[in-house]
Design a protein around this motif. Structure first.
Motif, PDB file in Angstrom:
ATOM      1  N   SER A   1       0.847  -1.194   0.000  1.00  0.00           N
ATOM      2  CA  SER A   1       0.000   0.000   0.000  1.00  0.00           C
ATOM      3  C   SER A   1       0.877   1.237   0.000  1.00  0.00           C
ATOM      4  O   SER A   1       1.860   1.311   0.742  1.00  0.00           O
ATOM      5  N   ASP A   2       0.535   2.185  -0.849  1.00  0.00           N
ATOM      6  CA  ASP A   2       1.162   3.499  -0.806  1.00  0.00           C
ATOM      7  C   ASP A   2       0.071   4.536  -1.025  1.00  0.00           C
ATOM      8  O   ASP A   2      -0.580   4.551  -2.077  1.00  0.00           O
ATOM      9  N   THR A   3      -0.144   5.358  -0.020  1.00  0.00           N
ATOM     10  CA  THR A   3      -1.128   6.438  -0.110  1.00  0.00           C
ATOM     11  C   THR A   3      -0.444   7.789  -0.274  1.00  0.00           C
ATOM     12  O   THR A   3      -1.090   8.826  -0.204  1.00  0.00           O
ATOM     13  N   PHE A   4       0.865   7.772  -0.487  1.00  0.00           N
ATOM     14  CA  PHE A   4       1.645   8.943  -0.899  1.00  0.00           C
ATOM     15  C   PHE A   4       1.499  10.110   0.062  1.00  0.00           C
ATOM     16  O   PHE A   4       1.353  11.267  -0.339  1.00  0.00           O
TER      17      PHE A   4
ATOM     18  N   ALA B   1      10.127  13.332  -2.647  1.00  0.00           N
ATOM     19  CA  ALA B   1      10.154  12.205  -3.575  1.00  0.00           C
ATOM     20  C   ALA B   1       9.342  11.035  -3.004  1.00  0.00           C
ATOM     21  O   ALA B   1       9.004  11.001  -1.817  1.00  0.00           O
ATOM     22  N   VAL B   2       9.064  10.066  -3.853  1.00  0.00           N
ATOM     23  CA  VAL B   2       8.335   8.879  -3.414  1.00  0.00           C
ATOM     24  C   VAL B   2       9.197   8.073  -2.442  1.00  0.00           C
ATOM     25  O   VAL B   2      10.415   8.243  -2.358  1.00  0.00           O
ATOM     26  N   ASP B   3       8.537   7.177  -1.711  1.00  0.00           N
ATOM     27  CA  ASP B   3       9.186   6.317  -0.735  1.00  0.00           C
ATOM     28  C   ASP B   3      10.140   5.359  -1.459  1.00  0.00           C
ATOM     29  O   ASP B   3       9.699   4.459  -2.188  1.00  0.00           O
ATOM     30  N   SER B   4      11.432   5.515  -1.239  1.00  0.00           N
ATOM     31  CA  SER B   4      12.419   4.702  -1.955  1.00  0.00           C
ATOM     32  C   SER B   4      12.452   3.265  -1.476  1.00  0.00           C
ATOM     33  O   SER B   4      13.074   2.418  -2.124  1.00  0.00           O
ATOM     34  N   SER B   5      11.791   2.960  -0.355  1.00  0.00           N
ATOM     35  CA  SER B   5      11.697   1.558   0.064  1.00  0.00           C
ATOM     36  C   SER B   5      10.640   0.809  -0.731  1.00  0.00           C
ATOM     37  O   SER B   5      10.607  -0.424  -0.711  1.00  0.00           O
ATOM     38  N   LYS B   6       9.785   1.552  -1.440  1.00  0.00           N
ATOM     39  CA  LYS B   6       8.718   0.941  -2.233  1.00  0.00           C
ATOM     40  C   LYS B   6       8.936   1.096  -3.734  1.00  0.00           C
ATOM     41  O   LYS B   6       8.490   0.242  -4.514  1.00  0.00           O
ATOM     42  N   TRP B   7       9.559   2.182  -4.147  1.00  0.00           N
ATOM     43  CA  TRP B   7       9.652   2.501  -5.574  1.00  0.00           C
ATOM     44  C   TRP B   7      11.085   2.831  -5.963  1.00  0.00           C
ATOM     45  O   TRP B   7      11.822   3.430  -5.189  1.00  0.00           O
ATOM     46  N   GLN B   8      11.463   2.494  -7.185  1.00  0.00           N
ATOM     47  CA  GLN B   8      12.672   3.019  -7.777  1.00  0.00           C
ATOM     48  C   GLN B   8      12.296   3.844  -9.005  1.00  0.00           C
ATOM     49  O   GLN B   8      11.262   3.600  -9.634  1.00  0.00           O
ATOM     50  N   ILE B   9      13.127   4.819  -9.320  1.00  0.00           N
ATOM     51  CA  ILE B   9      12.867   5.743 -10.421  1.00  0.00           C
ATOM     52  C   ILE B   9      13.739   5.346 -11.605  1.00  0.00           C
ATOM     53  O   ILE B   9      14.958   5.219 -11.479  1.00  0.00           O
TER      54      ILE B   9
ATOM     55  N   VAL C   1      -1.853  10.310  -8.698  1.00  0.00           N
ATOM     56  CA  VAL C   1      -2.104   8.987  -8.142  1.00  0.00           C
ATOM     57  C   VAL C   1      -2.453   9.128  -6.665  1.00  0.00           C
ATOM     58  O   VAL C   1      -1.646   9.607  -5.865  1.00  0.00           O
ATOM     59  N   ASP C   2      -3.662   8.728  -6.312  1.00  0.00           N
ATOM     60  CA  ASP C   2      -4.127   8.823  -4.932  1.00  0.00           C
ATOM     61  C   ASP C   2      -3.631   7.647  -4.096  1.00  0.00           C
ATOM     62  O   ASP C   2      -3.265   7.812  -2.937  1.00  0.00           O
ATOM     63  N   SER C   3      -3.626   6.444  -4.683  1.00  0.00           N
ATOM     64  CA  SER C   3      -3.188   5.271  -3.931  1.00  0.00           C
ATOM     65  C   SER C   3      -2.889   4.123  -4.881  1.00  0.00           C
ATOM     66  O   SER C   3      -3.446   4.041  -5.979  1.00  0.00           O
ATOM     67  N   VAL C   4      -1.997   3.251  -4.434  1.00  0.00           N
ATOM     68  CA  VAL C   4      -1.732   1.971  -5.089  1.00  0.00           C
ATOM     69  C   VAL C   4      -1.798   0.912  -4.007  1.00  0.00           C
ATOM     70  O   VAL C   4      -1.131   1.033  -2.968  1.00  0.00           O
ATOM     71  N   THR C   5      -2.610  -0.126  -4.231  1.00  0.00           N
ATOM     72  CA  THR C   5      -2.846  -1.130  -3.202  1.00  0.00           C
ATOM     73  C   THR C   5      -2.873  -2.515  -3.817  1.00  0.00           C
ATOM     74  O   THR C   5      -3.437  -2.716  -4.896  1.00  0.00           O
TER      75      THR C   5
END
Length: 413
Positions: free
Chosen positions: A42-45, A52-60, A274-278
């Protein structure tokens, strides 16, 4: 995807993948399967504006994309992908080139962003969704999609690709969902489109785009309305590439073979919000959400009800808490507190302990419940075991060669 749909996006640099989708007449809409009961990603940003986005969840990912003749340069950090401080990720496409970026066609004309969870999270089955508001305009190409985690070993399209949602700007009322695999990739991808009624545009509001994914089945929905379901029967004998772990991708492309390039009517900047990814386990995947009882009538228990990675799984008096409610999925996992029963270090030796860990789709998280009441890890061919046959509260659980002993017998549910 609509023509000319001949080439695919690539996973830039190390990923080396490509993307497209194909249109197909949609089935009548009806209620989507119920969303699941155990959240595994889950990421609700949430975060401060501009971060920046949470680097434990996403890479750019960075760079351009010659394979599909897209026009953007994907930038690093928070340059084109940043939180807005109001619980959203905003991926922004701009007509600019602030750092003299070079693209396949010369000096880049646009910047944007692309994120993935490769090396950080993979899903295998469940309910995968994103709530988003897409951009508008000729040449815009937002997407939420997945690639098989084995792409580095087998390449694309053998890795498989699941496009949860794609939109091209010249179709403001329509999104597409598609699968691609060996023998049905590129323009041969198998999918369908979904259109809003009365000419409404997807860019005008947030919508929820989802797949419900099970062994040999993927079902797409928009705002809970199912518009297609695909199974191996749709492939004409070709290999189904979707019974394995996949990672998630979010991106906003500019231009390319399918959407065409921006023109004078296209306003910039454009944003994918993007509001959320679950990702959740599916209620339809055989879940029990029930205790697992064993030696001395005690329960399989997550120590301290702690959902952190590495928390010990132990034997304890049955108390009805969520630390003792296990969901047995048709994907072979056993889940509690949104995470998986995991053999530490991918061990296969007698005495390898078990713990709670993020669900990765790995073989150390696969279990088979037998008619003889054994819980077996097939990779090790060993049984879930109460260490030293000790029925005391807090005794750690492990895997051990199956012996038929009482410390290896379990009642699920």
């Amino acid at each position: 995807m609509n023509s000319p749909r001949l080439l695919r996006r690539c996973l830039l640099a190390a990923l080396s993948a490509v993307l497209a989708a194909s249109a197909f007449t949609a089935a009548p809409a009806h209620a989507a399967p119920e969303a699941a009961d155990a959240t595994v990603f889950s990421d609700t940003f949430d975060g401060s504006a501009g971060s920046a986005v949470d680097s434990s969840k996403w890479q750019i990912e960075t760079g351009d994309n010659v394979n599909n003749h897209e026009r953007q340069y994907y930038t690093s950090g928070n340059k084109n992908a940043a939180l807005d401080g109001q619980g959203h990720l905003v991926i922004t496409a701009r007509r600019e080139n602030p750092a003299n970026y070079q693209c396949w066609y010369g000096t880049c004309q646009y910047t944007s962003a692309r994120l993935n969870t490769s090396g950080k999270f993979t899903a295998q089955y469940g309910h995968v969704e994103a709530r988003m508001k897409i951009p508008r305009g000729q040449g815009m190409w937002p997407a939420f999609w997945m690639l098989g985690n084995d792409i580095g070993q087998v390449g694309w399209p053998n890795s498989g690709e699941i496009d949860v949602m794609e939109n091209v700007g010249f179709e403001p009322s329509t999104v597409h969902g598609t699968i691609h695999g060996p023998g049905y990739s590129g323009s041969g991808g198998i999918g369908a489109g979904y259109s809003l009624p009365n000419g409404q545009a997807f860019a005008d509001a947030f919508h929820t785009f989802a797949v419900d994914w099970a062994p040999d089945s993927i079902t797409w929905s928009v705002d809970g309305n199912v518009y297609q379901r695909r199974t191996p029967a749709d492939l004409g004998g070709k290999a189904w590439a979707f019974n394995k772990p996949f990672f998630l991708i979010l991106n906003l492309a500019v231009g390319g073979y399918w959407p065409g390039d921006p023109d004078g009517s296209t306003a910039f900047p454009q944003q994918l919000v993007v509001d959320s990814v679950t990702v959740t386990t599916s209620n339809t995947s055989g879940g029990t959400g029930s205790p697992i009882t064993g030696l001395a009538g005690k329960c399989v228990d997550v120590a301290g009800a702690n959902p952190a990675n590495g928390t010990a799984v132990q034997l304890y008096d049955c108390n009805g808490t969520t630390a003792q409610k296990w969901t047995v999925g048709s994907d072979g996992t056993m889940r509690a507190l949104g995470k998986c029963l995991d053999v530490v270090g991918n061990g296969t030796a007698d005495g390898s302990k078990v713990q709670l860990w993020d669900c990765t789709g790995g073989p150390n998280q696969k279990w088979t419940v037998t008619g003889a009441r054994d819980i077996v890890n097939p990779q090790a061919n060993k049984c879930l075991d109460v260490t030293d046959n000790n029925s005391a509260n807090g005794t750690r659980l492990q895997i051990w060669s199956c012996s038929g002993g009482a410390n290896q017998k379990w009642t699920v549910g």
